[in-house]
Design a protein around this motif. Sequence first.
Motif, PDB file in Angstrom:
ATOM      1  N   ASP A  36       0.830  -1.203   0.000  1.00 39.12           N
ATOM      2  CA  ASP A  36       0.000   0.000   0.000  1.00 39.12           C
ATOM      3  C   ASP A  36       0.873   1.264   0.000  1.00 39.12           C
ATOM      4  OD1 ASP A  36      -2.209   1.665   0.124  1.00 39.12           O
ATOM      5  OD2 ASP A  36      -2.475   1.420   2.288  1.00 39.12           O
ATOM      6  N   GLY A  37       1.494   1.530  -1.139  1.00 38.38           N
ATOM      7  CA  GLY A  37       2.270   2.749  -1.286  1.00 38.38           C
ATOM      8  C   GLY A  37       3.540   2.794  -0.467  1.00 38.38           C
ATOM      9  N   THR A  42       9.135  -2.784   0.477  1.00 36.26           N
ATOM     10  CA  THR A  42       8.255  -3.871   0.920  1.00 36.26           C
ATOM     11  C   THR A  42       7.912  -4.822  -0.226  1.00 36.26           C
ATOM     12  OG1 THR A  42       7.282  -2.693   2.799  1.00 36.26           O
ATOM     13  CG2 THR A  42       5.919  -4.359   1.751  1.00 36.26           C
ATOM     14  N   ALA A  43       7.576  -4.294  -1.391  1.00 35.96           N
ATOM     15  CA  ALA A  43       7.198  -5.145  -2.524  1.00 35.96           C
ATOM     16  C   ALA A  43       8.346  -6.056  -2.939  1.00 35.96           C
ATOM     17  CB  ALA A  43       6.754  -4.283  -3.701  1.00 35.96           C
ATOM     18  N   GLU A  44       9.549  -5.513  -2.980  1.00 32.28           N
ATOM     19  CA  GLU A  44      10.710  -6.312  -3.382  1.00 32.28           C
ATOM     20  C   GLU A  44      11.000  -7.420  -2.368  1.00 32.28           C
ATOM     21  OE1 GLU A  44      10.504  -3.029  -3.379  1.00 32.28           O
ATOM     22  OE2 GLU A  44      10.653  -2.606  -5.534  1.00 32.28           O
ATOM     23  N   LEU A  56      -0.076  -0.808  -4.866  1.00 34.79           N
ATOM     24  CA  LEU A  56      -1.001   0.322  -4.942  1.00 34.79           C
ATOM     25  C   LEU A  56      -0.217   1.617  -4.782  1.00 34.79           C
ATOM     26  CD1 LEU A  56      -3.855  -0.977  -2.589  1.00 34.79           C
ATOM     27  CD2 LEU A  56      -3.583  -1.357  -5.045  1.00 34.79           C
ATOM     28  N   ARG A  57      -0.539   2.598  -5.591  1.00 35.09           N
ATOM     29  CA  ARG A  57       0.073   3.923  -5.503  1.00 35.09           C
ATOM     30  C   ARG A  57      -1.013   4.968  -5.726  1.00 35.09           C
ATOM     31  NH1 ARG A  57       3.343   1.041  -3.889  1.00 35.09           N
ATOM     32  NH2 ARG A  57       5.557   0.845  -4.371  1.00 35.09           N
ATOM     33  N   PRO A  58      -1.113   5.978  -4.863  1.00 34.59           N
ATOM     34  CA  PRO A  58      -0.365   6.180  -3.620  1.00 34.59           C
ATOM     35  C   PRO A  58      -0.956   5.339  -2.504  1.00 34.59           C
ATOM     36  CG  PRO A  58      -1.949   7.927  -3.904  1.00 34.59           C
ATOM     37  CD  PRO A  58      -2.065   7.066  -5.126  1.00 34.59           C
ATOM     38  N   ASN A  59      -0.468   5.555  -1.291  1.00 31.30           N
ATOM     39  CA  ASN A  59      -1.024   4.885  -0.118  1.00 31.30           C
ATOM     40  C   ASN A  59      -2.512   5.186   0.020  1.00 31.30           C
ATOM     41  OD1 ASN A  59      -1.700   5.428   3.034  1.00 31.30           O
ATOM     42  ND2 ASN A  59      -0.479   3.581   2.772  1.00 31.30           N
ATOM     43  N   ARG A  60      -3.325   4.120   0.236  1.00 34.90           N
ATOM     44  CA  ARG A  60      -4.775   4.283   0.292  1.00 34.90           C
ATOM     45  C   ARG A  60      -5.378   3.923   1.641  1.00 34.90           C
ATOM     46  NH1 ARG A  60      -6.415   1.302  -5.451  1.00 34.90           N
ATOM     47  NH2 ARG A  60      -4.780   2.277  -6.724  1.00 34.90           N
ATOM     48  N   LYS A  62      -5.676   0.777   4.936  1.00 33.95           N
ATOM     49  CA  LYS A  62      -5.862  -0.664   5.056  1.00 33.95           C
ATOM     50  C   LYS A  62      -7.143  -1.150   4.399  1.00 33.95           C
ATOM     51  CE  LYS A  62      -5.817  -4.418   8.444  1.00 33.95           C
ATOM     52  NZ  LYS A  62      -5.733  -4.769   9.883  1.00 33.95           N
ATOM     53  N   THR A  63      -8.249  -0.433   4.582  1.00 35.42           N
ATOM     54  CA  THR A  63      -9.515  -0.888   4.016  1.00 35.42           C
ATOM     55  C   THR A  63      -9.423  -0.980   2.501  1.00 35.42           C
ATOM     56  OG1 THR A  63     -10.799   0.032   5.839  1.00 35.42           O
ATOM     57  CG2 THR A  63     -11.968  -0.385   3.793  1.00 35.42           C
ATOM     58  N   ALA A  64      -8.891   0.050   1.858  1.00 33.40           N
ATOM     59  CA  ALA A  64      -8.768   0.042   0.402  1.00 33.40           C
ATOM     60  C   ALA A  64      -7.795  -1.030  -0.065  1.00 33.40           C
ATOM     61  CB  ALA A  64      -8.321   1.418  -0.094  1.00 33.40           C
ATOM     62  N   ALA A  65      -6.725  -1.247   0.693  1.00 36.78           N
ATOM     63  CA  ALA A  65      -5.764  -2.288   0.321  1.00 36.78           C
ATOM     64  C   ALA A  65      -6.417  -3.666   0.358  1.00 36.78           C
ATOM     65  CB  ALA A  65      -4.554  -2.237   1.256  1.00 36.78           C
ATOM     66  N   LEU A  66      -7.189  -3.939   1.405  1.00 32.81           N
ATOM     67  CA  LEU A  66      -7.861  -5.231   1.492  1.00 32.81           C
ATOM     68  C   LEU A  66      -8.912  -5.379   0.397  1.00 32.81           C
ATOM     69  CD1 LEU A  66      -8.130  -5.639   5.350  1.00 32.81           C
ATOM     70  CD2 LEU A  66      -6.909  -7.160   3.769  1.00 32.81           C
ATOM     71  N   ALA A  67      -9.640  -4.309   0.088  1.00 34.65           N
ATOM     72  CA  ALA A  67     -10.624  -4.383  -0.991  1.00 34.65           C
ATOM     73  C   ALA A  67      -9.949  -4.741  -2.308  1.00 34.65           C
ATOM     74  CB  ALA A  67     -11.375  -3.063  -1.116  1.00 34.65           C
ATOM     75  N   ALA A  68      -8.785  -4.138  -2.583  1.00 33.30           N
ATOM     76  CA  ALA A  68      -8.053  -4.455  -3.804  1.00 33.30           C
ATOM     77  C   ALA A  68      -7.583  -5.905  -3.801  1.00 33.30           C
ATOM     78  CB  ALA A  68      -6.861  -3.511  -3.953  1.00 33.30           C
ATOM     79  N   GLY A  69      -7.129  -6.382  -2.651  1.00 31.09           N
ATOM     80  CA  GLY A  69      -6.691  -7.768  -2.558  1.00 31.09           C
ATOM     81  C   GLY A  69      -7.828  -8.751  -2.762  1.00 31.09           C
TER      82      GLY A  69
END
Length: 231
Positions: A36-37, A42-44, A56-60, A62-69
Amino acid sequence: MIACLIPAHNEAPRLPAVLAAVLGHPAISRVLVIDDGSTDGTAEVARAAGASVLELRPNRGKTAALAAGIRAVDEDHLLLIDADLLGLTPDAITALVDPVTNGRAAVSLSLRGNAPGLWRAIGVDYLTGERLIPRALIAPHLERLDQLPRFGFEVFLNGLIRQAGLRVAVVRWPAVASPLKSAKHGFWAGIVADLRMMRDIFRTIPPMVALAQIFWLRRGGGSDLRPSRQS
């Protein structure tokens, strides 16, 4: 099948230990880290360990990150795990998964060893980030997730569990801890982060609804299940 979703923001130092507990676990078919941005690699780190990564860019939040996942996977069940846990082991994952895979419950929640004393005393942490849930419970509500505050996910999910009348198992994790925000970000920044989280929670549900969730979950949701303990 179970997909493990790990939302992560600048968790490169702590993420490898979490991934070591879930990657290769026989109950898990996919591990997806939602970066999450992050700006710390972290991604690497996640890719190097063998996890799939959704950036995800930019940071959104936790809720938005889980929705995307959730949108990115199609497994029947979702194992939600925070990226900063200390002491997580494959046995702890097995303990959390077993009540659902064995048919004793529809949902399982962790109760970490360093959860607030009140939550440990009453036997449930209604804000825990470690859960196993049916994907069908949350999938119809992804558009609603997009409208929630950054930290409204857990209490919104509690409401769905309660509305559906699902059986809930609470699994004690005495050896697993979540670091305090003050330890990660500094004292005052940690206090501000905690206050923002509580603001988001009570923007999502009123305090009396939160209390109702706590006692309903403590009773085992739609059953009379009592907390089990990690073996």
